[in-house]
Design an enzyme around this catalytic site. Structure first.
Site, short mmCIF file in Angstrom:
data_model
loop_
_atom_site.label_atom_id
_atom_site.label_comp_id
_atom_site.label_asym_id
_atom_site.label_seq_id
_atom_site.Cartn_x
_atom_site.Cartn_y
_atom_site.Cartn_z
N GLU A 406 0.90 -1.24 0.13
CA GLU A 406 0.20 -0.17 -0.14
C GLU A 406 0.91 1.18 0.00
O GLU A 406 1.85 1.45 0.77
CB GLU A 406 -1.02 0.09 1.52
N HIS A 491 -2.82 -6.95 10.92
CA HIS A 491 -3.50 -8.04 10.39
C HIS A 491 -3.59 -9.55 10.90
O HIS A 491 -3.01 -10.42 10.33
CB HIS A 491 -3.12 -8.01 8.77
N ASN A 529 -5.37 -6.90 2.34
CA ASN A 529 -5.87 -6.29 3.63
C ASN A 529 -7.29 -7.27 3.77
O ASN A 529 -7.92 -7.62 2.85
CB ASN A 529 -6.18 -4.90 3.38
P1 FAE Z 1 -12.23 -7.64 15.30
O1 FAE Z 1 -12.40 -6.45 14.29
O2 FAE Z 1 -10.62 -7.35 15.82
O3 FAE Z 1 -13.19 -7.66 16.60
C1 FAE Z 1 -12.91 -8.42 17.77
C2 FAE Z 1 -13.83 -7.72 18.82
O4 FAE Z 1 -13.78 -8.63 19.89
C3 FAE Z 1 -13.16 -6.36 19.35
O5 FAE Z 1 -13.87 -5.36 19.54
C4 FAE Z 1 -12.54 -6.98 20.58
O6 FAE Z 1 -12.75 -5.78 21.71
C5 FAE Z 1 -13.64 -7.88 20.88
N1 FAE Z 1 -13.12 -8.73 22.06
C6 FAE Z 1 -11.91 -9.42 22.22
N2 FAE Z 1 -11.77 -10.22 23.13
C7 FAE Z 1 -13.12 -10.10 23.95
C8 FAE Z 1 -13.78 -10.71 24.97
N3 FAE Z 1 -12.91 -11.59 25.68
N4 FAE Z 1 -14.72 -10.57 25.36
C9 FAE Z 1 -15.53 -9.54 24.60
N5 FAE Z 1 -15.16 -8.84 23.51
C10 FAE Z 1 -13.79 -9.20 23.32
O7 FAE Z 1 -11.98 -9.09 14.73
N6 FAE Z 1 -7.93 -4.48 7.42
C11 FAE Z 1 -8.20 -4.27 6.18
O8 FAE Z 1 -8.83 -4.99 5.58
N7 FAE Z 1 -8.02 -3.00 5.63
C12 FAE Z 1 -7.39 -2.02 6.56
O9 FAE Z 1 -7.47 -0.65 5.92
C13 FAE Z 1 -6.96 -2.22 7.62
N8 FAE Z 1 -6.09 -1.29 8.34
C14 FAE Z 1 -6.08 -1.42 9.73
C15 FAE Z 1 -5.27 -0.51 10.78
C16 FAE Z 1 -4.99 -0.65 11.81
C17 FAE Z 1 -4.41 0.21 12.61
C18 FAE Z 1 -5.49 -1.99 12.47
C19 FAE Z 1 -5.25 -2.18 13.83
C20 FAE Z 1 -6.11 -2.84 11.84
C21 FAE Z 1 -6.37 -2.75 10.40
N9 FAE Z 1 -6.90 -3.65 9.42
C22 FAE Z 1 -7.42 -3.41 8.09
C23 FAE Z 1 -7.22 -5.29 10.04
C24 FAE Z 1 -8.73 -5.44 10.29
O10 FAE Z 1 -9.23 -4.15 11.00
C25 FAE Z 1 -8.95 -6.59 10.96
O11 FAE Z 1 -8.52 -7.97 10.08
C26 FAE Z 1 -10.39 -6.97 11.31
O12 FAE Z 1 -10.78 -5.81 12.22
C27 FAE Z 1 -10.67 -8.17 12.06
O13 FAE Z 1 -11.92 -8.57 12.06
P2 FAE Z 1 -12.56 -9.42 13.27
O14 FAE Z 1 -13.88 -9.82 12.97
O15 FAE Z 1 -11.53 -10.74 12.96
#
Ligand code: FAE
Length: 550
Positions: A406, A491, A529
């Site tokens: 990117e 990621h 991503n």
């Molecule tokens: P996620 O979105 O992490 O959600 C999990 C949720 O579960 C969170 O809200 C936690 O707080 C919650 N949780 C965890 N443990 C517990 C518990 N024990 N009890 C209750 N709640 C809990 O999971 N991806 C892209 O495709 N494009 C991008 O531009 C991109 N940029 C990024 C930039 C940054 C700075 C970061 C950190 C990530 C980025 N990502 C990007 C990655 C993407 O946000 C990530 O792959 C997804 O959010 C993962 O989705 P999940 O549903 O697996």
């Protein structure tokens, strides 16, 4: 390669302090000149509007986490007539602080910015030799920099999960790469049905190429395109969930600025279609979905009368437990993200709470090959004072070199002559989570040295560009004399891999009624991503689960 006197590597014409005072980046960032003060007076957004779960409650479906997988599951289950309760350890992020904003700006982190840390942990830790991190009050902030022995894993915390903090890049992998991403999934149905459904549900939109060509805020990306193309690499536009029409109005001065004010890493106050505005808004509108923010699931175990007993800690904004609750659920979806889901399952298996889980739990974890670097451009290749925080272009050298890079912003507000990149690479290393009974923690076996294949892949692009342009790498962004940002990932993927720890639709082996529906299902790499793939896979799996199990 020797340095050129014409090269603007950050020291010409500007004082170091001048540079530092403005530095911020989606991938880095900065807090400077005392702006990340522990005495920040922004008021604390609290969880409002949520219907928190009562102790002793019984729910048909409980979802752990409100990120992509959890939000898709909640919406589709509710539309199918099932009542759903979601448990989220982070805050609801729906109330402005005393500065009028829900989210802190990237250039001035405060207590809202980090999850239970007393000092910021910025991905770009240094600039021109100065460390950037600052003290902040300990608080349930939005970005978690979770440290394992060999890697720091950045994750979003709050209702909306990673969608609150990410760069919005919404990339569908090239179809020819899909077989290596999810080998047990039918590519035809993903590309015909579930990727389109995910893109629509997420509100993915494309930048207008004509506007891109003239917009001051994308000069950095045009320089990135020029350098890529001059070295023979294809430059591709990357779709985003940030509303590009809104961005146009920002550029015209017609609306409050967000992407053009550098907001991203600690939340966007405007413009971005996070899950709160898409899947979760729709889910709540059904009247069947409730959410408990600042609640953390600590255990899931079979209940005597069927279903599962779920233990939950309610926490305050200092992270202290204020109540413990026990509820029952007929079905439980693990959607706590790759790390959150893996940590829970590994501990619950090792401690005997879920003895039926198989030996694949905790395995197959990867970092999506993330590695960062910067290049110092010549004076005639200015990248622009104004840089949109939402990246919209990438360099695709996946087939030849195993890297998709990117072209990322460094929105400092001043000219840096720097080009900055986050590469996603074909890194074959996979780590495993394991229970450490002595510390009472879950460890991850990743080693920093395992990033070397990622560095090698990224070099297939940037060594060539540097050679063609007569430029060099920046060495001041990740420490002193350090070229590669190889200490982190944004990621995390894997830990409960589809078809191994679960069946081919996310049903956990050994415990009927338990499902995984997040990034933990994907074995370590998506070639781009990940959130569109996580969303599309969740759409596919929940459709089958609703049809067959409910
Ligand atoms: P996620 O979105 O992490 O959600 C999990 C949720 O579960 C969170 O809200 C936690 O707080 C919650 N949780 C965890 N443990 C517990 C518990 N024990 N009890 C209750 N709640 C809990 O999971 N991806 C892209 O495709 N494009 C991008 O531009 C991109 N940029 C990024 C930039 C940054 C700075 C970061 C950190 C990530 C980025 N990502 C990007 C990655 C993407 O946000 C990530 O792959 C997804 O959010 C993962 O989705 P999940 O549903 O697996």
């Amino acid at each position: 390669m020797s340095d050129s006197p014409m090269r603007a590597n950050g020291s010409s014409g500007l004082s170091r302090r001048g540079f530092i005072a403005g530095t911020s980046s989606i991938f880095g960032v900065a807090a400077l000149s005392g702006r990340a003060s522990a005495a920040s007076t922004a008021a604390i957004p609290t969880a409002v509007g949520a219907t928190v779960i009562d102790p002793g409650a019984h729910v048909p479906v409980l979802i752990i986490g409100t990120g992509y997988g959890g939000s898709v599951a909640a919406l589709r289950l509710a539309q199918a007539g099932v009542d759903v309760h979601m448990i989220e350890m982070g805050m609801s992020w729906d109330t402005p602080g005393s500065d009028g904003n829900v989210f802190a700006n990237t250039t001035s982190p405060d207590q809202r910015s980090y999850w239970l840390r007393t000092r910021t942990k910025q991905p770009l830790s240094n600039f021109l030799g100065f460390p950037l991190d600052k003290d902040v009050p300990r608080y349930t902030g939005i970005l978690d920099a979770e440290e394992f022995a060999g890697i720091t894993v950045y994750q979003g915390r709050g209702v909306g999960g990673g969608s609150l903090v990410n760069g919005g890049m919404a990339v569908t992998p090239r179809r020819e790469n899909f077989g290596a991403i999810l080998p047990t999934v039918d590519a035809a149905e993903m590309y015909d049905v579930y990727y389109p459904r995910a893109n629509s549900g997420l509100g993915v939109n494309h930048i207008d190429p004509a506007w891109f060509d003239g917009a001051a805020c994308y000069q950095y990306a045009r320089v990135g395109r020029k350098h890529a193309q001059r070295s023979g690499f294809p430059f591709v536009f990357v779709p985003n969930v940030y509303d590009f029409d809104y961005m146009k109005q920002e550029a015209a001065g017609a609306v409050p600025k967000s992407a053009l004010a550098g907001e991203v890493l600690y939340g966007n106050n405007h413009g971005k279609k996070s899950l709160q505005k898409t899947y979760l808004a729709q889910a709540r509108a059904t009247g069947r979905v409730t959410i408990s923010p600042l609640h953390k699931v600590t255990s899931v175990s079979p209940a005597a009368g069927g279903g599962y007993t779920v233990a939950i800690d309610q926490i305050n904004t200092s992270g202290d437990t204020t109540a413990t609750k026990s509820v029952t659920a007929d079905r439980v979806f693990f959607a706590a993200g790759s790390v959150g889901t893996s940590k829970l399952l590994v501990r619950l298996k090792a401690t005997g709470a879920l003895p039926g889980l198989n030996g694949e739990i905790g395995k197959g974890w990867g970092d999506n090959g993330n590695v960062m670097c910067g290049r110092a451009n010549h004076m005639w290749d200015a990248t622009g004072k104004l840089q949109a925080s939402m990246p919209t272009g990438g360099i695709d050298n996946w087939a030849a070199g195993g890297a998709f890079a990117e072209v990322a912003p460094l929105p400092t507000g001043i000219e840096t002559y720097a080009s900055f990149y986050l590469s996603i690479t074909k890194n074959p290393n996979r780590a495993e989570f394991s229970w450490n009974a002595a510390t009472g923690r879950v460890d991850l076996s990743w080693q920093t040295a395992w990033k070397q294949p990622s560095i090698n892949a990224a070099k297939t692009i940037f060594d060539k560009i540097n050679s063609k342009e007569g430029t060099i790498y920046r060495t001041d962004l990740f420490g002193t004399n350090k070229i590669w940002g190889d200490h982190l990932t944004y990621h995390p993927l894997g830990g409960a891999v589809l078809g191994k720890a679960t069946d081919n639709y996310g049903r956990l082996h050994g415990h009927p009624g338990l499902y995984v529906i997040d990034g933990a299902l994907i074995p370590g790499n998506t070639s781009v991503n990940p959130f569109v793939t996580i969303t599309a896979l969740a759409e596919r799996n929940i459709e089958r689960i609703i049809a067959d199990d409910l």
